[in-house]
Design an enzyme around this catalytic site. Structure first.
Site, PDB file in Angstrom:
ATOM      1  N   HIS A   1       0.841  -1.196   0.000  1.00 18.88           N
ATOM      2  CA  HIS A   1       0.000   0.000   0.000  1.00 18.88           C
ATOM      3  C   HIS A   1       0.878   1.248   0.000  1.00 18.88           C
ATOM      4  O   HIS A   1       1.928   1.300   0.624  1.00 18.88           O
ATOM      5  CB  HIS A   1      -1.008  -0.022   1.145  1.00 18.88           C
ATOM      6  CG  HIS A   1      -0.500   0.308   2.517  1.00 18.88           C
ATOM      7  ND1 HIS A   1      -0.413   1.600   2.989  1.00 18.88           N
ATOM      8  CD2 HIS A   1      -0.095  -0.497   3.531  1.00 18.88           C
ATOM      9  CE1 HIS A   1       0.005   1.579   4.246  1.00 18.88           C
ATOM     10  NE2 HIS A   1       0.225   0.327   4.594  1.00 18.88           N
TER      11      HIS A   1
ATOM     12  N   ASP B   1       5.664   2.824   7.210  1.00 22.56           N
ATOM     13  CA  ASP B   1       4.316   2.306   6.953  1.00 22.56           C
ATOM     14  C   ASP B   1       3.579   3.219   5.975  1.00 22.56           C
ATOM     15  O   ASP B   1       2.925   4.161   6.385  1.00 22.56           O
ATOM     16  CB  ASP B   1       3.544   2.229   8.269  1.00 22.56           C
ATOM     17  CG  ASP B   1       2.163   1.624   8.107  1.00 22.56           C
ATOM     18  OD1 ASP B   1       1.903   0.965   7.079  1.00 22.56           O
ATOM     19  OD2 ASP B   1       1.344   1.818   9.018  1.00 22.56           O
TER      20      ASP B   1
ATOM     21  N   GLU C   1      -5.443   1.808   2.066  1.00 19.40           N
ATOM     22  CA  GLU C   1      -5.248   0.659   2.950  1.00 19.40           C
ATOM     23  C   GLU C   1      -5.542   1.055   4.389  1.00 19.40           C
ATOM     24  O   GLU C   1      -6.138   0.280   5.150  1.00 19.40           O
ATOM     25  CB  GLU C   1      -3.808   0.134   2.815  1.00 19.40           C
ATOM     26  CG  GLU C   1      -3.536  -1.172   3.558  1.00 19.40           C
ATOM     27  CD  GLU C   1      -3.034  -0.996   4.981  1.00 19.40           C
ATOM     28  OE1 GLU C   1      -2.807  -2.005   5.657  1.00 19.40           O
ATOM     29  OE2 GLU C   1      -2.875   0.169   5.431  1.00 19.40           O
ATOM     30  N   GLU C   2      -5.127   2.261   4.746  1.00 19.27           N
ATOM     31  CA  GLU C   2      -5.289   2.710   6.127  1.00 19.27           C
ATOM     32  C   GLU C   2      -6.753   2.965   6.489  1.00 19.27           C
ATOM     33  O   GLU C   2      -7.080   3.144   7.662  1.00 19.27           O
ATOM     34  CB  GLU C   2      -4.463   3.980   6.369  1.00 19.27           C
ATOM     35  CG  GLU C   2      -2.961   3.815   6.179  1.00 19.27           C
ATOM     36  CD  GLU C   2      -2.297   2.937   7.231  1.00 19.27           C
ATOM     37  OE1 GLU C   2      -3.011   2.374   8.087  1.00 19.27           O
ATOM     38  OE2 GLU C   2      -1.056   2.820   7.201  1.00 19.27           O
TER      39      GLU C   2
ATOM     40  N   ASP D   1       4.416  -5.001   3.583  1.00 21.09           N
ATOM     41  CA  ASP D   1       3.898  -3.891   4.378  1.00 21.09           C
ATOM     42  C   ASP D   1       4.777  -3.723   5.606  1.00 21.09           C
ATOM     43  O   ASP D   1       4.786  -4.570   6.491  1.00 21.09           O
ATOM     44  CB  ASP D   1       2.452  -4.207   4.783  1.00 21.09           C
ATOM     45  CG  ASP D   1       1.737  -3.007   5.386  1.00 21.09           C
ATOM     46  OD1 ASP D   1       2.394  -1.998   5.678  1.00 21.09           O
ATOM     47  OD2 ASP D   1       0.508  -3.083   5.552  1.00 21.09           O
TER      48      ASP D   1
ATOM     49  N   HIS E   1       2.149   4.874  12.867  1.00 19.26           N
ATOM     50  CA  HIS E   1       0.985   5.767  12.762  1.00 19.26           C
ATOM     51  C   HIS E   1       1.184   7.069  13.529  1.00 19.26           C
ATOM     52  O   HIS E   1       0.219   7.633  14.065  1.00 19.26           O
ATOM     53  CB  HIS E   1      -0.285   5.054  13.228  1.00 19.26           C
ATOM     54  CG  HIS E   1      -0.793   4.069  12.223  1.00 19.26           C
ATOM     55  ND1 HIS E   1      -2.021   3.452  12.335  1.00 19.26           N
ATOM     56  CD2 HIS E   1      -0.248   3.590  11.072  1.00 19.26           C
ATOM     57  CE1 HIS E   1      -2.213   2.643  11.303  1.00 19.26           C
ATOM     58  NE2 HIS E   1      -1.134   2.709  10.525  1.00 19.26           N
TER      59      HIS E   1
END
Length: 471
Positions: A115, A127, A161-162, A190, A279
């Protein structure tokens, strides 16, 4: 990697046990050395894109579209045929980028994905810039290597994706049954450079056990300890796996805490997250373990080289079945490679059936456009026939041929023109045209349609409902 309000604990199974004698790593065919320097440069570019666009590359924000455009330009320049899929989300429009390398058996696709989007609070460099940069650099290296793939090679860069794996779900949802069946394996990458790194392999033992085992065999060959991980619904491989495709992937850890046993095995700090910036705004291009990145991009390279050449055996299609995928173009620019744009549902010219068709030419300007697809004609076939419905019209006048459509087959690098049509005699009546390809039984054949226009008036070559059938 996608977040959830409540995370189900990840299930881990270590492969080493204290006190056991570890055998020498098995010998494997040498994989390519994928450049970690180039991969890091891609990550620096993604960081720059985030910096210029509010500090993130998330769906619905300009940084994500800028990321798609930049990756697409790199792949286009390397010779890939790229397709951008747009779809709606709660945060705005998102995009998938799909890149096909021309060649290989279109009925046997090996696919690799990651992603490309970040969360809204940061640039998302580990990420999942790391996975995206890893497959991008491997795609560029494979195209430059001069390899001739046995299977058709495809890369996917997923949006949203998130927000819940939306991009990969959308992609799989658009595939026909035949297109899904053609995908022999999907491999996902990922977060492959977590700073407090672990080396995890997706434990997809229910479907595609061989993919999982190829990852672990490669790590074993490098003397690198690994653990299985059940990522459950947190990976873009989920939609592929639920559709019955063989899947697998690698992962270097996210918010889960590293244990003492894992720190003893891999180094790093026990009691801390594999990626403390998961994140968060600090997931920048300094939030990386470059040794892990180097190891894991080489792992991707090994798997791409291995699966591009993998012999899945020959399966003879049923007599009378259509060997061409997406023959009526109703799935858009899928399974066909060539010029971007001619496969269209635009209302300017009608389709023979459905709403999509291949519309070559019609520009009224000097241009060459083409679309092609590669299939293998079974050696057991008695006959093989190529056909399509064509509707040609022109604004040219007189008896001079200015614009042409060539129907070609390419076998072992040799191009044969089966027919040439032009502006002279063109009309708007749908006519089915057929060609005997029995001479190519047992061979890999690329069916190619090429339109060339001059700079005067337009000629449109509209093609639909293609078929390559055997008896």
């Amino acid at each position: 990697m996608r977040t959830r309000a409540l995370l189900t604990p990840l299930v881990l199974a270590a492969v080493t046990t204290a006190g056991l004698t570890v055998a020498a790593p098995p010998a494997l065919a040498a994989g390519p050395d994928i450049s970690v320097t180039n991969t890091k440069a891609h990550l620096d570019q993604l960081q720059s894109i985030a910096n210029a666009n509010g500090g993130n590359r998330s769906t619905g924000r300009p940084g994500y579209k800028a990321s798609v455009d930049w990756v697409k330009a790199k792949l286009d320049a390397a010779g890939y045929t790229t397709t951008v899929q747009s779809f709606s989300t709660s945060s705005g429009t998102s995009y998938n980028l799909v890149a096909d390398l021309p060649g290989g058996d279109a009925s046997s696709v090996v696919m690799f994905g990651a992603h490309l989007d970040s969360v809204s609070v940061g640039p998302g460099i580990n990420d999942n810039g790391s996975g995206s940069a890893g497959i991008l650099e491997t795609a560029l290296a494979y195209a430059a290597s001069g390899q001739t793939p046995r299977n058709h090679v495809r890369f996917g860069f997923w949006g949203a994706e998130e927000l819940g794996l939306l991009g990969s779900k959308y992609y799989v949802g658009q595939l026909t049954t035949a297109q899904r069946s053609a995908i022999r394996s999907y491999q996902n990458f990922d977060m492959i450079a977590s700073p407090n790194v672990g080396y995890f392999v997706y434990d997809d033992n229910a479907v595609g056990n061989g993919v999982r085992d190829d990852f672990t065999a490669y790590y074993d060959s490098k003397g690198l300890p690994w653990e299985y991980i059940d990522v459950q619904g947190r990976s873009d491989r989920a939609a592929f796996r639920s559709s019955g495709m063989a899947t697998g992937g690698i992962f270097s850890g996210a918010e889960t805490i590293k244990t003492s046993a894992q720190a003893s095995k891999w180094g790093g700090v026990a009691g801390k997250a594999f990626d403390a910036c998961y994140h968060r705004a600090c997931d920048t291009n300094t939030n990386l373990d470059l040794v892990a990145l180097d190891r894991n991009v080489d792992t991707i390279g090994y798997m791409v080289w291995r699966y591009a050449a993998k012999d899945y055996g020959t399966t003879t299609p049923p007599t009378g079945s259509n060997l061409l995928a997406n023959p009526g173009f109703e799935s858009g620019a899928v399974s066909w490679t060539g010029t971007s744009g001619p496969i269209t549902s635009g209302a300017g010219r009608p389709a023979h059936s459905g709403t999509w068709k291949l519309w070559l030419g019609g520009n009224g300007a000097s241009a060459t456009e083409s679309e092609q697809q590669t299939v293998t004609i079974p050696s057991t076939a008695a006959t093989a026939q190529l056909s399509f419905w064509g509707r040609f019209d022109t604004a040219e006048t007189g008896s001079t041929v200015y614009d042409t459509l060539k129907v070609q087959v390419v076998v072992a690098g040799v191009t044969t023109t089966l027919a040439t049509y032009g502006n002279v005699g063109a009309d708007t009546t749908w006519v089915q045209r057929s060609f005997d390809l029995s001479a190519y039984r047992g061979k890999s054949v690329t069916v190619k349609l090429v339109a060339t226009e001059d700079s005067s008036a337009q000629t449109s070559f509209v093609i639909d409902d293609t078929a390559l059938t055997t008896t």
